[in-house]
Design an enzyme around this catalytic site. Sequence first.
Site, PDB file in Angstrom:
ATOM      1  N   CYS A 157       0.820  -1.210   0.000  1.00 44.30           N
ATOM      2  CA  CYS A 157       0.000   0.000   0.000  1.00 44.30           C
ATOM      3  C   CYS A 157       0.856   1.264   0.000  1.00 44.30           C
ATOM      4  CB  CYS A 157      -0.930   0.011   1.197  1.00 44.30           C
ATOM      5  SG  CYS A 157      -2.207  -1.224   1.053  1.00 44.30           S
ATOM      6  N   HIS A 158       1.793   1.348   0.931  1.00 45.05           N
ATOM      7  CA  HIS A 158       2.599   2.552   1.018  1.00 45.05           C
ATOM      8  C   HIS A 158       4.078   2.251   1.189  1.00 45.05           C
ATOM      9  CE1 HIS A 158      -1.516   3.644   2.123  1.00 45.05           C
ATOM     10  NE2 HIS A 158      -1.282   4.694   1.386  1.00 45.05           N
ATOM     11  N   GLY A 159       4.454   0.994   0.852  1.00 46.65           N
ATOM     12  CA  GLY A 159       5.869   0.674   0.757  1.00 46.65           C
ATOM     13  C   GLY A 159       6.619   0.561   2.066  1.00 46.65           C
ATOM     14  N   PRO A 172       6.597   4.127   5.810  1.00 46.67           N
ATOM     15  CA  PRO A 172       5.811   4.973   6.709  1.00 46.67           C
ATOM     16  C   PRO A 172       5.292   4.283   7.970  1.00 46.67           C
ATOM     17  CG  PRO A 172       4.496   4.338   4.811  1.00 46.67           C
ATOM     18  CD  PRO A 172       5.873   3.813   4.563  1.00 46.67           C
TER      19      PRO A 172
ATOM     20  N   TYR B 295      -6.733  12.576  -0.142  1.00 45.37           N
ATOM     21  CA  TYR B 295      -5.866  11.393  -0.013  1.00 45.37           C
ATOM     22  C   TYR B 295      -4.445  11.759  -0.427  1.00 45.37           C
ATOM     23  CZ  TYR B 295      -4.717   6.381  -0.359  1.00 45.37           C
ATOM     24  OH  TYR B 295      -4.173   5.136  -0.188  1.00 45.37           O
TER      25      TYR B 295
END
Lengths: 207, 422, 274
Positions: A157-159, A172, B295
């Site tokens: 999703c966000h690495g 993150p 977002y």
Amino acid sequence: MTETNGAPDGSGQEPSRRDFIYIAAGGMAALGGGLVAWPFIDQMSPAADTLALGSTRVDISAVQVGSEITVMHRGAPLFVRRRTAEAITAARSVELSELPDPEARNENLPDGTPGTDENRVLRDEYLIVKGNCTHLGCVPLGLDENTGDYEGWYCPCHGSHYDTSARIRRGPAPENLPVPDYIFENDTTVKIGISGEEAAASGWAVS
Amino acid sequence: MSGPSTYNPKPGLMTWLDDRLPIIRLGYDSFVDYPTPRNLNYWWAFGGILTVFLMIQIITGITLAMHYIPHEDMAFNSIQRIVRDVPNGWLLQSMHANGASFFFIAVYIHMFRGLYYGSYKAPREILWILGVVIYLLMMATGFMGYVLPWGQMSYWGAMVITNLVGAIPFVGEAIREWLWGGFTVGQATLNRFFSLHYLLPFIIAAVVGLHIWALHVPGNGNPVGISVKTKKDTLPFHPYYTVKDGFAILLYLMIFCFFVFFMPNALGHADNFIEANALSTPSHIVPEWYYLPFYAILRAITFDIGPIDAKLGGVLAMFGAIAILFVLPWLDTSKVRSMRFRPLTRWFFIFFVVGALGLGYCGANNPDDIVFGGIKFLWLAQFLTFYYFAYFLLILPILGIVEKPKPRPASIEESVLGTSKA
Amino acid sequence: MKITRIFTAALAALGLSGAAIAAESNGHEVEKHDWIFNGPFGTFIDGDNNERNSVQRGFQIYQEICASCHSLNQLSFRNLGEAGGPFASEEFANPNDNPVVMQVAANWAYQARDVDTDTGEAIERTPRVSDRFPWIFENAYQARGTLGALPPDLSLIVKARSGGADYIRAFLLGYTDHAPEGVTVGPGQYYNEAYPGNIVAMAPQLFEDRVEYADGTAATPEQMADDIVTFLAWAGDPHMEARKQLGVMVLLFLLLFSVLVYLAYRQIWENVEH
């Protein structure tokens, strides 16, 4: 409670017993309102049957060295990985100062326990962690798809990259994947979600 | 309402009713004889369009709720049953899903119109704030509604958004568990989202009532931004604006119907046709298009700011982007309402609109992908996030003081007729 | 009114970006195919007497090939005979009476699961028209255990993949005999050019003359791919024809209505400067 003038006649007298009664009555109204609201707010907390879905037994006899399984516990995924010797060595050679989150995040041990690999496993080979990324809850990918830059897990999703002890190394996510409360009932069965008595006899200890 | 009532009931029943419950007088004063500036353009029609769409959403929603089952094992299949077996269910579902998108398109245009023509300035601050409240309620309603089909995007969207709450220091995780009613997004979450999704539109309708009330006290703004001075500046709402708004509503409905009937899924995600699966996250989670700019702001904060870590910083920036709208009336220092007479600000506004769309584009893409020429989406999003806040916190306060506005007409009548150049 | 044009462009961009996201997210370029159901007037009808030949052939492929692994959970036999369905017939408005549908149900390769109401035991019986399509497997666990991977349900497959019908067609025709240099294809895995990630557990299925079409059409892989995808498009969106028909009527109505309102608007505002 400093007071201007609560008297209905507006004559500007000292705070009197009458003022006190008005203020006290108003206070009771606020308190009553709050007390009445509480059950309506609290009903949203996890219900008794949800809390009771506490334990899951996992048969780990079929898990080979260098493989993993994903099981459901309390409606969420949980990773059970049987680590290779290299993976264990890699996890143990990391200095605490290299970790973005230096805490063990182990529900079996007190808060603030240092995040060494020893403090995150009960038996060296078996790493058991909750399977939702600590960033926003996605399920990180593991051995089948993508283990990321630290050979552990990678969250698409966000690495976020996790290492072979499921500790966050880059990305993150703020915390390591948490270790649930569990014991080994025997060599092939893990019980996840345990009582206080079981916890005392579990063998968990800060190293 | 502005001015004394002009309603004159006929003797007999109407007078009898008017003496007891003057509801017809209220309607007459508000929507028939209500004095409306004569120079409103079509950007003013979106208030009426939004009212129509609120009604469409409530009516289709109530009828869908007669068939929908808020259960984690049945929700997905119950939508399929609505679409396949319930008489005209496919129509209700398509109207409701696309209606949400068109509701948001209209509300964004309505808000940009307000920003351009200075509709938030005195004496309409409360009117503007109520509008922002409606917008927030719409976002909450839309978010919870999107969870109900219980597809992969529903589930993981809910997971990501509820996890944002976990970023709140100390109490975040307790609040998150309270929101979920369990240890993850599940049955309890779905059921309560359904309950709240049903409730919130009625609260929106109530706030819309306040919004219209607050509108009718000072009356409408208008494209030149000059207050109404004489009766010559205005026209009665009916028939002049009922027919003009009606025409605009019909045009908008035609675009809406084109989507409903010919491309019902164009604004959705393929992944939401796969039932929710707690074990597998889709490779690319994106919210509905109307949340994309926020977002992008959420994801633009990838660095710690002092004691605030990146995750909390992103959440604060995202909510701050909406919260800043509440104080906008006091940030813009210019006395001139309409940007027609603010030659410099106007360009910053146009770039603001482009930037907001650009943020939406960033939100739809992977932050690490390249926009063009080696520029990552992340960097673009960070730049546009900066501009978003700078527009409100720097540009509007400063330009209001330094900019020299163009000469303005003395009245609406003069701007329309070009006469009485006294 | 420059600002008006900018707003209009913005509105268009908003609308387009939504559509663009839907098409982009897969990241793979997929060949666009000229489907009979494309466009505002596209239907599943391709015969001279309103028959739906391609959907019927596609159903035959589902029955003979796909059903040996894939479920079709959202559909019942009756759907085949309902308005817009492959075997819809004016003669038999009630699909329960439709002989073709009855025959399909009675001859289905897998039994329906039920409970004996006298003994309470689980039993298997011949499917009825009102039953859902029975699946070869008892449940998803059995399917995964037997096949090594879970074959996705096909009821919504065209809607559930970005690229839609074009992607499914490209996938079915996307198998290559040899993987490119440097790509390892494990046992029980196949290389597919259209599939994201390229390694897939499903074996290629569409070989020349794999089925013998009831209507005599030559069963080339392309023909079979077109037919099965047309069937699956119908399965995911069985009311498509009714939807488009109603859409044309509604838009015509709104057009006429708005013309009249526009004329009324011109008349009312005729002598008003604004």
